[in-house]
Structure formats: C-alpha cells, structure tokens
Design an enzyme around this catalytic site. Sequence first.
Site, PDB file in Angstrom:
ATOM      1  N   CYS A  81      21.150  31.426  49.602  1.00  0.00           N
ATOM      2  CA  CYS A  81      20.870  30.730  48.352  1.00  0.00           C
ATOM      3  C   CYS A  81      20.200  29.404  48.710  1.00  0.00           C
ATOM      4  O   CYS A  81      20.781  28.595  49.440  1.00  0.00           O
ATOM      5  CB  CYS A  81      22.216  30.504  47.647  1.00  0.00           C
ATOM      6  SG  CYS A  81      22.111  29.487  46.192  1.00  0.00           S
TER       7      CYS A  81
ATOM      8  N   CYS B 269      28.280  28.545  42.587  1.00  0.00           N
ATOM      9  CA  CYS B 269      27.244  28.143  41.628  1.00  0.00           C
ATOM     10  C   CYS B 269      27.601  26.851  40.940  1.00  0.00           C
ATOM     11  O   CYS B 269      28.706  26.693  40.427  1.00  0.00           O
ATOM     12  CB  CYS B 269      27.101  29.192  40.533  1.00  0.00           C
ATOM     13  SG  CYS B 269      26.459  30.709  41.137  1.00  0.00           S
TER      14      CYS B 269
ATOM     15  N   GLU C 126      15.806  23.216  39.630  1.00  0.00           N
ATOM     16  CA  GLU C 126      15.213  24.208  38.737  1.00  0.00           C
ATOM     17  C   GLU C 126      13.887  24.645  39.377  1.00  0.00           C
ATOM     18  O   GLU C 126      12.910  23.891  39.364  1.00  0.00           O
ATOM     19  CB  GLU C 126      15.006  23.574  37.354  1.00  0.00           C
ATOM     20  CG  GLU C 126      14.096  24.334  36.425  1.00  0.00           C
ATOM     21  CD  GLU C 126      14.438  25.818  36.265  1.00  0.00           C
ATOM     22  OE1 GLU C 126      15.563  26.140  35.881  1.00  0.00           O
ATOM     23  OE2 GLU C 126      13.551  26.651  36.557  1.00  0.00           O
TER      24      GLU C 126
HETATM   25  N1  SAH Z   1      18.512  25.903  38.158  1.00  0.00           N
HETATM   26  C1  SAH Z   1      18.543  27.308  38.175  1.00  0.00           C
HETATM   27  C2  SAH Z   1      19.215  27.889  39.394  1.00  0.00           C
HETATM   28  C3  SAH Z   1      20.405  27.221  39.990  1.00  0.00           C
HETATM   29  S1  SAH Z   1      21.973  27.396  39.310  1.00  0.00           S
HETATM   30  C4  SAH Z   1      19.215  27.851  36.933  1.00  0.00           C
HETATM   31  O1  SAH Z   1      19.809  27.089  36.202  1.00  0.00           O
HETATM   32  O2  SAH Z   1      19.093  29.052  36.700  1.00  0.00           O
HETATM   33  C5  SAH Z   1      22.512  29.088  39.552  1.00  0.00           C
HETATM   34  C6  SAH Z   1      23.376  29.605  38.373  1.00  0.00           C
HETATM   35  O3  SAH Z   1      24.653  28.956  38.339  1.00  0.00           O
HETATM   36  C7  SAH Z   1      22.729  29.328  37.046  1.00  0.00           C
HETATM   37  O4  SAH Z   1      22.865  30.444  36.181  1.00  0.00           O
HETATM   38  C8  SAH Z   1      23.570  28.188  36.528  1.00  0.00           C
HETATM   39  O5  SAH Z   1      23.477  28.062  35.135  1.00  0.00           O
HETATM   40  C9  SAH Z   1      24.934  28.555  37.003  1.00  0.00           C
HETATM   41  N2  SAH Z   1      25.886  27.439  37.051  1.00  0.00           N
HETATM   42  C10 SAH Z   1      25.627  26.128  37.122  1.00  0.00           C
HETATM   43  N3  SAH Z   1      26.786  25.421  37.141  1.00  0.00           N
HETATM   44  C11 SAH Z   1      27.785  26.328  37.097  1.00  0.00           C
HETATM   45  C12 SAH Z   1      29.205  26.217  37.135  1.00  0.00           C
HETATM   46  N4  SAH Z   1      29.794  25.044  37.243  1.00  0.00           N
HETATM   47  N5  SAH Z   1      29.915  27.360  37.081  1.00  0.00           N
HETATM   48  C13 SAH Z   1      29.309  28.565  37.021  1.00  0.00           C
HETATM   49  N6  SAH Z   1      27.982  28.723  36.992  1.00  0.00           N
HETATM   50  C14 SAH Z   1      27.225  27.618  37.035  1.00  0.00           C
HETATM   51 FE1  SF4 Z   2      19.595  22.409  36.892  1.00  0.00          FE
HETATM   52 FE2  SF4 Z   2      22.143  23.106  37.040  1.00  0.00          FE
HETATM   53 FE3  SF4 Z   2      20.793  23.525  34.785  1.00  0.00          FE
HETATM   54 FE4  SF4 Z   2      20.242  25.014  36.958  1.00  0.00          FE
HETATM   55  S1  SF4 Z   2      22.172  24.972  35.809  1.00  0.00           S
HETATM   56  S2  SF4 Z   2      18.784  24.005  35.583  1.00  0.00           S
HETATM   57  S3  SF4 Z   2      20.588  23.475  38.597  1.00  0.00           S
HETATM   58  S4  SF4 Z   2      21.264  21.523  35.686  1.00  0.00           S
END
Ligand code: SAH
Ligand code: SF4
Length: 375
Positions: free
Chosen positions: A111, A349, A176
């Site tokens: 990742c 995540c 992102e």
């Molecule tokens: N920025 C991108 C990819 C990174 S986050 C995006 O938002 O898709 C990877 C995944 O984890 C995303 O679906 C995000 O929404 C989720 N995520 C972020 N914070 C989280 C949390 N605290 N618990 C579970 N999933 C989370």
């Molecule tokens: Fe950014 Fe976190 Fe939202 Fe993904 S889930 S777009 S890393 S703020």
Amino acid sequence: MTAAAPDRPDLRGLDRAELAAFLATIGVPPARSGQIFSLIQRPGVRDLGGLADLKRPYREKLADRASLSSLAPHAAECSEDGTVKLAFRLADHALIESVLIPTEHDRHTLCVSSQVGCGMGCRFCLTGTMGFTRNLTPAEIVNQVLAAIDYMIDAGMRRSTPREYINNLVFMGMGEPLANYRNVVPAIRVLLDDLGYDLSRRRVTLSTSGIVPQIRRLAEDCNVALAVSLHAPDDALRDELVPINRRYPIAELLDACWHYLERQNGRAVTFEYAMLDGVNDRPEHARALARLLRGRDAKVNLIPFNTFPGTRYARSPEPVIAAFRDLLMSQGVIATIRRTRGDDIDAACGQLKGRVLDRTQVRLGRKLLGVAVQA
Ligand code: SAH
Ligand code: SF4
C-alpha cells in the site's frame, strides 16, 4: 536516502517514453532506452553507480547529466499479523509511509502513499486531519515499491521478478492519488512496464475519494483497477463525511465510475465503505446503497472503522457489519468485509500519519518479516 540533484532529472520517475526523450537530449541513442530503463528500475540499484552493466561512455554521460534517487526506510514496524509499516524520510524531511501486507500463498500487497498528508479532509480519516503538505514526485512513488522489494530481499526473500515480491499494489496510503494525477500516472506507467516492475494492471488499484474529472481522465490514460471511497449512500451524509462530495455529488461520481467500467475491460469497481457506528450502518443505508449499485459491475468492501485518538466516530459492532453485508448480498450486490490488518501498529486504513519511529525497529521488522517469509 539518495537524493536527486536539483538540476539533473531524476531517472527513477521517468516512464520509458520520457526516458527516451531525455536520452535523446544528451546524445544517447533511443535504441538504448529499453536497456537503460530496465537497469535503472532493477531492485538493488540505488544510484547511477549501480549501473555496472551499462557501457562506460553511457554511464559517464548519465552520471554527468542525470541523477537517480532511492529511499531506504527510516523505520519499520511489524504487526503481529506480519504487516510491516515502512516509514520514509524524504529529502525535505517530510515523512511518508508504505504498508507491506503478507497475503495468502506467500504473496504480498504493498500500500503506497501518493502525497504528504491529504487535503480532502474526510472526517473519519487520520491522514485527513493532518492537512496537505505536498505531492509526491513520480520517483518518490516508485521508490516506495523499490524500497519494499529491497527490504524483502534484506529479510532473506529470493524471487526472480519484482512481481513475485509485490503482486498487488494499492494506492491506499497517505494522500488522494487523483489530486496528484500528473505524478501518479507516470509512476503507474513505470510500475506496469514489462521492462520496469511488470505489475499486472488488474493488480494495481487506485483508490479515490471521488474527483470526478480525474476519474474520467484516468479511464483514457491508464487501465488500472478503481476503488472509490463512497462511505454513504446519500448526498446529505456523504457531504458531511467526504467533503469533496459537495463538489462532485454521488450521481456524478457514479456516472464517472460507469464510464470507467465501459472504457476498461478489467475488474469491477470497488466501493469502499467505512462502517461508522450509528452513522452510516443502518439497514436503510444498506438498502439505499444497493439501489445505487444493483445491476452494475460493482462490489462493496466494508471497512471496519479504525479508530484514532480524538475521533468522534466508533466502529460498528461486528454483527451490525455482518448484517449490513448480508442485506447488500440479499439485494444482489456483492459485498465483503475487509480484514483489518496492522491495526496494532496504526498501519490500517486511515491510520497513517508519518510518526517518527525508533531506528532499531527497522532491524526488528526485517527479522520478523524474515520469520514470516520462511514460515
Ligand atoms: N485517499 C484515497 C486512498 C487512501 S485511504 C481514498 O480516500 O480513497 C484508503 C481507504 O481507507 C479509503 O476508502 C478511506 O476512505 C478509508 N479510510 C480512511 N480512514 C479510515 C478509517 N479511520 N477507518 C477505516 N477506513 C478508513
Ligand atoms: Fe484523504 Fe483520507 Fe479522505 Fe483518502 S480518506 S481522501 S486519505 S482524507
């Protein structure tokens, strides 16, 4: 880390066409570009001095006019489940993280991060609370993959191709990726190139919070698997959880996803859905979600919310998550529950924040990965 010289292009981040164009400017024949590209992207090559197989005049030209950066983990932390979080300190001292996750049959998913921090401000995401610092360069993205492979080699793994080290790559770390489109796409090209890392496009997944124009652009540029962070089945709730929804509401987002599906003949679009207790986890949410996705080549990945200090959200109880999945399935939508990996080391995540770790943990991490690999 080996830094790139500011006045000389960093070859690590150039795709094959960009490399050929650069080589032409310094008088290296384009016919050489494939060979040079594959030498540059080889595991273990950390600087231009490592290109021993290249003819001396070319090597000297490159050393004179170009640079080649690399990353070494500044720290590594190992989870009880074998997940390893690699922390990297970049040339400007910014911290980013990659997470190496062992999967079944001795495979590994990596990742990677695409930005330092993230400006999208999703309410349930720790990275979102940091704000945005800067975009990663293509080289910094590719170097995360190379460093992970080097780390596995140091831990005693021996494979013949990069794909046998990392068979799955996901852009789900910090940042992102579609907000850093111009650097992420060249990096993906390097990673997919058969003379580069030769990763399978079906096994590279880009996860986005939903920047609609860039999803449409990606459909033309780069045929990788798409994951979309949906998290809510209606605009009122999604506006609150994923603020970019105010700009690109759900109907527009889904249109772009269906367009993406038409353009690429690959995998279904995955919709990620963090399960937040009492917020988005009720049966009516599941039914509304099913109405949006039914009949499409889509699947839902339910992510048990990963908590962090200061968050106002809590994880939905396990039976609620299971019932949500069952309801989606009964409505004809494929749904799975993501196994949470590495949460004891804050590598799951939304838990990446770029903490400074102890250097001795790098050694410990290697040792543990070595044990995991041999087991
Ligand atoms: N920025 C991108 C990819 C990174 S986050 C995006 O938002 O898709 C990877 C995944 O984890 C995303 O679906 C995000 O929404 C989720 N995520 C972020 N914070 C989280 C949390 N605290 N618990 C579970 N999933 C989370
Ligand atoms: Fe950014 Fe976190 Fe939202 Fe993904 S889930 S777009 S890393 S703020």
